[in-house]
Motif scaffolding. Structure first.
Motif, PDB file in Angstrom:
ATOM      1  N   LEU A   8       0.847  -1.207   0.000  1.00 33.80           N
ATOM      2  CA  LEU A   8       0.000   0.000   0.000  1.00 33.80           C
ATOM      3  C   LEU A   8       0.878   1.251   0.000  1.00 33.80           C
ATOM      4  O   LEU A   8       0.627   2.210  -0.748  1.00 33.80           O
ATOM      5  CB  LEU A   8      -0.923   0.007   1.229  1.00 33.80           C
ATOM      6  CG  LEU A   8      -2.051  -1.040   1.242  1.00 33.80           C
ATOM      7  CD1 LEU A   8      -2.820  -0.962   2.563  1.00 33.80           C
ATOM      8  CD2 LEU A   8      -3.002  -0.844   0.072  1.00 33.80           C
ATOM      9  N   GLU A   9       1.928   1.224   0.802  1.00 39.26           N
ATOM     10  CA  GLU A   9       2.819   2.401   0.873  1.00 39.26           C
ATOM     11  C   GLU A   9       3.517   2.624  -0.468  1.00 39.26           C
ATOM     12  O   GLU A   9       3.640   3.764  -0.925  1.00 39.26           O
ATOM     13  CB  GLU A   9       3.823   2.233   2.012  1.00 39.26           C
ATOM     14  CG  GLU A   9       3.137   2.411   3.359  1.00 39.26           C
ATOM     15  CD  GLU A   9       4.024   2.138   4.554  1.00 39.26           C
ATOM     16  OE1 GLU A   9       3.713   2.657   5.641  1.00 39.26           O
ATOM     17  OE2 GLU A   9       5.020   1.397   4.417  1.00 39.26           O
ATOM     18  N   ASP A  10       3.972   1.526  -1.098  1.00 40.31           N
ATOM     19  CA  ASP A  10       4.635   1.668  -2.406  1.00 40.31           C
ATOM     20  C   ASP A  10       3.681   2.275  -3.440  1.00 40.31           C
ATOM     21  O   ASP A  10       4.122   2.885  -4.413  1.00 40.31           O
ATOM     22  CB  ASP A  10       5.124   0.303  -2.914  1.00 40.31           C
ATOM     23  CG  ASP A  10       6.308  -0.202  -2.101  1.00 40.31           C
ATOM     24  OD1 ASP A  10       6.901   0.596  -1.335  1.00 40.31           O
ATOM     25  OD2 ASP A  10       6.632  -1.401  -2.216  1.00 40.31           O
ATOM     26  N   ALA A  11       2.380   2.061  -3.228  1.00 38.40           N
ATOM     27  CA  ALA A  11       1.385   2.616  -4.162  1.00 38.40           C
ATOM     28  C   ALA A  11       1.028   4.059  -3.804  1.00 38.40           C
ATOM     29  O   ALA A  11       0.109   4.640  -4.381  1.00 38.40           O
ATOM     30  CB  ALA A  11       0.139   1.744  -4.161  1.00 38.40           C
ATOM     31  N   GLY A  12       1.720   4.607  -2.816  1.00 37.56           N
ATOM     32  CA  GLY A  12       1.510   6.018  -2.492  1.00 37.56           C
ATOM     33  C   GLY A  12       0.502   6.266  -1.393  1.00 37.56           C
ATOM     34  O   GLY A  12       0.143   7.414  -1.113  1.00 37.56           O
ATOM     35  N   ILE A  13       0.021   5.190  -0.747  1.00 35.00           N
ATOM     36  CA  ILE A  13      -0.954   5.350   0.345  1.00 35.00           C
ATOM     37  C   ILE A  13      -0.176   5.572   1.649  1.00 35.00           C
ATOM     38  O   ILE A  13       0.791   4.861   1.931  1.00 35.00           O
ATOM     39  CB  ILE A  13      -1.823   4.081   0.504  1.00 35.00           C
ATOM     40  CG1 ILE A  13      -2.434   3.626  -0.835  1.00 35.00           C
ATOM     41  CG2 ILE A  13      -2.874   4.274   1.576  1.00 35.00           C
ATOM     42  CD1 ILE A  13      -3.494   4.502  -1.400  1.00 35.00           C
ATOM     43  N   SER A  14      -0.614   6.518   2.425  1.00 37.68           N
ATOM     44  CA  SER A  14      -0.014   6.727   3.745  1.00 37.68           C
ATOM     45  C   SER A  14      -0.720   5.781   4.731  1.00 37.68           C
ATOM     46  O   SER A  14      -1.945   5.836   4.880  1.00 37.68           O
ATOM     47  CB  SER A  14      -0.232   8.207   4.103  1.00 37.68           C
ATOM     48  OG  SER A  14      -0.059   8.383   5.445  1.00 37.68           O
TER      49      SER A  14
END
Ligand code: GLY
Length: 269
Positions: free
Chosen positions: A50-56
């Motif tokens: 999720l983080e790699d996809a830009g989600i915080s």
């Protein structure tokens, strides 16, 4: 994506896996988790993806008294910046909610928050959003009183709600369907009648998957044409690739062991 559109996915809440996870409820896809360290690795891969996809992503501490506490999706319904706090449908899961509601109230300062009460019951996992059209599963966890409270909120927001009866061999609506994009519903054969979702808005459609790939029908669409999919479901993968999506596969076997799917482990807010 349960209750937020793709363009609303920026922040997600997840919750750590307790040592008591081996006692999580498991009556559908799984027969109970066996390997908690593997479950934690799979959960950590999920967070990183999720983080790699830009989600915080924020992770709340585990709650040892609640083996199912990682399944945060069930504990709050977030729609267009409003929060509905349901009374979860299984008694063992009701007290998982306070740290999640406290977090959301603080982080979403000023958001309108409603609490379900009385005999109304609902798990967030029974709600599916396709663009601005909503579906709710009437299930062993979600009853008519809960559905009416959700309908009140959605009417206020100008959104339509359609009710789908969930067969006994499924836990939640999102256990058997997801919206990898704002125009596509992925659902398996063998659970719902072909007209269960009703007439969809122009440009939207249901794509039916083979029954043996039911678990794979739970996907998470992410901004930028990406979609998270559980490993091991080739027809689902092929279908998503043909839709032009960039698939990211995750091994979720030890989450599945407690009937948990990809969407169960996060709340987008
Ligand atoms: N194990 C997830 C649930 O039954 O709610």
């Amino acid at each position: 994506m349960a209750t937020v559109r793709l363009d609303q996915k920026q922040r997600a809440l997840i919750r750590a896996i307790p040592d008591s996870y081996h006692s999580a409820l498991a009556n559908f896809f799984g027969s109970g988790p066996k390997d908690i360290e593997l479950a934690r690795k799979q959960h950590s891969d999920y967070k990183n993806t999720l983080e790699d996809a830009g989600i915080s992503v924020v992770m709340l501490d585990a709650d040892e008294n609640h083996p199912d506490c990682l399944f945060v999706e069930d504990q709050a319904v977030i729609i267009d910046g409003r929060v509905l706090l349901p009374v979860p449908g299984h008694p063992s899961r009701v007290n998982e909610q306070p740290p999640i509601s406290n977090f959301l109230v603080t982080e979403m300062g000023g958001a309108q928050v409603c609490r379900m009460s009385g005999d109304a019951r609902m798990d967030g996992g029974d709600i599916l959003r396709l663009g601005d059209l909503f579906f709710v599963g009437r299930s062993t966890r979600t009853n008519d009183l809960g559905i009416e409270e959700l309908r009140d909120l959605l009417s206020h927001l100008g959104h339509e709600l359609r009710v789908i009866d969930i067969p006994e061999h499924a836990l939640h609506l999102t256990s058997i369907a997801s919206t990898p994009t704002d125009e596509v519903i992925l659902a398996p054969e063998g659970y719902l009648p072909k007209d269960a979702f009703g007439e969809l808005p122009e440009g939207s459609r249901v794509i039916w998957m083979p029954e043996e790939e039911t678990y794979g029908c739970n996907t998470i669409g992410l901004p930028g044409g990406k979609v998270l999919v559980a490993k091991g479901y080739p027809t689902v993968e092929k279908t998503l690739i043909e839709l032009g999506l960039d698939i990211i596969t995750l091994d979720f076997s030890e989450i599945r062991a407690a009937d948990g799917s990809l969407t169960c482990c996060s709340l987008f807010y």
